[in-house]
Design a protein around this motif. Structure first.
Motif, mmCIF file in Angstrom:
data_model
loop_
_atom_site.group_PDB
_atom_site.id
_atom_site.type_symbol
_atom_site.label_atom_id
_atom_site.label_comp_id
_atom_site.label_asym_id
_atom_site.label_seq_id
_atom_site.Cartn_x
_atom_site.Cartn_y
_atom_site.Cartn_z
ATOM 1 N N SER A 1 0.740 -1.534 -0.166
ATOM 2 C CA SER A 1 0.549 -0.474 -0.379
ATOM 3 C C SER A 1 0.610 1.219 0.437
ATOM 4 O O SER A 1 0.337 1.870 -0.767
ATOM 5 C CB SER A 1 -1.276 0.198 1.120
ATOM 6 O OG SER A 1 -1.758 -0.897 1.225
ATOM 7 N N GLN B 1 1.950 1.385 -3.759
ATOM 8 C CA GLN B 1 1.041 2.341 -4.681
ATOM 9 C C GLN B 1 0.703 3.882 -4.314
ATOM 10 O O GLN B 1 0.879 4.394 -5.108
ATOM 11 C CB GLN B 1 -0.395 1.537 -4.258
ATOM 12 C CG GLN B 1 -0.160 -0.168 -4.478
ATOM 13 C CD GLN B 1 -1.305 -0.614 -4.445
ATOM 14 O OE1 GLN B 1 -1.539 -0.864 -3.275
ATOM 15 N NE2 GLN B 1 -1.700 -2.078 -5.172
ATOM 16 N N LEU C 1 4.926 -3.495 -9.122
ATOM 17 C CA LEU C 1 5.409 -2.513 -8.151
ATOM 18 C C LEU C 1 6.698 -1.922 -8.405
ATOM 19 O O LEU C 1 6.866 -0.428 -7.808
ATOM 20 C CB LEU C 1 4.617 -2.667 -6.683
ATOM 21 C CG LEU C 1 3.360 -3.594 -6.407
ATOM 22 C CD1 LEU C 1 3.961 -3.787 -4.832
ATOM 23 C CD2 LEU C 1 2.630 -2.359 -6.273
#
Length: 132
Positions: free
Chosen positions: A75, A78, A106
């Protein structure tokens, strides 16, 4: 205030942001990095790391544990990638995850398994650029 609005374009070429929830590992890695000439800023979770990115000079690189409390490494990454100024910071993932392919989307510069071989970490950082 949104994260993007609070980022000030400041950059410290020798600064590393180390995000690791294990206190002893974080302290040991920070000490080793400092012995190699890096300035190290530490965070115990993704929330603290995001605050440091807003309040401190931007790091030359981020070393990111994937399993973290509050905001995990995925997270955090992101959110980092969603902000242009932050998405350019090279990020190295440290993880005990078995399936490292789950992290491919990612854009990590390196994904290192835990326990981490410190020589491999220094090699990965050297590929990003040496501290000044």
């Amino acid at each position: 205030m949104r994260l993007e609005e609070s980022i000030r374009p400041r950059f410290a070429p020798e600064r590393i942001l180390l995000i690791e929830d294990d206190f002893m590992l974080r302290a040991n890695l920070a000490e080793l990095l400092m012995s190699e000439g890096y300035q190290v800023s530490c965070a115990a979770d993704g929330v603290e790391a995001l605050l440091r990115l807003v309040r401190e000079p931007l790091p030359a690189a981020i070393i990111l544990d994937i399993v973290l409390p509050k905001v995990n490494g995925i997270s955090f990454r992101q959110r980092q990638m969603a902000v242009p100024e932050l998405s350019q910071i090279p990020t190295i993932a440290l993880t005990a995850m078995k399936n490292l392919g789950d992290l491919d989307h990612l854009g990590f510069r390196h994904v290192l398994p835990k326990p981490t071989n410190i020589d491999h970490l220094f090699e990965a950082l050297a590929q990003l650029g040496s501290p000044s």
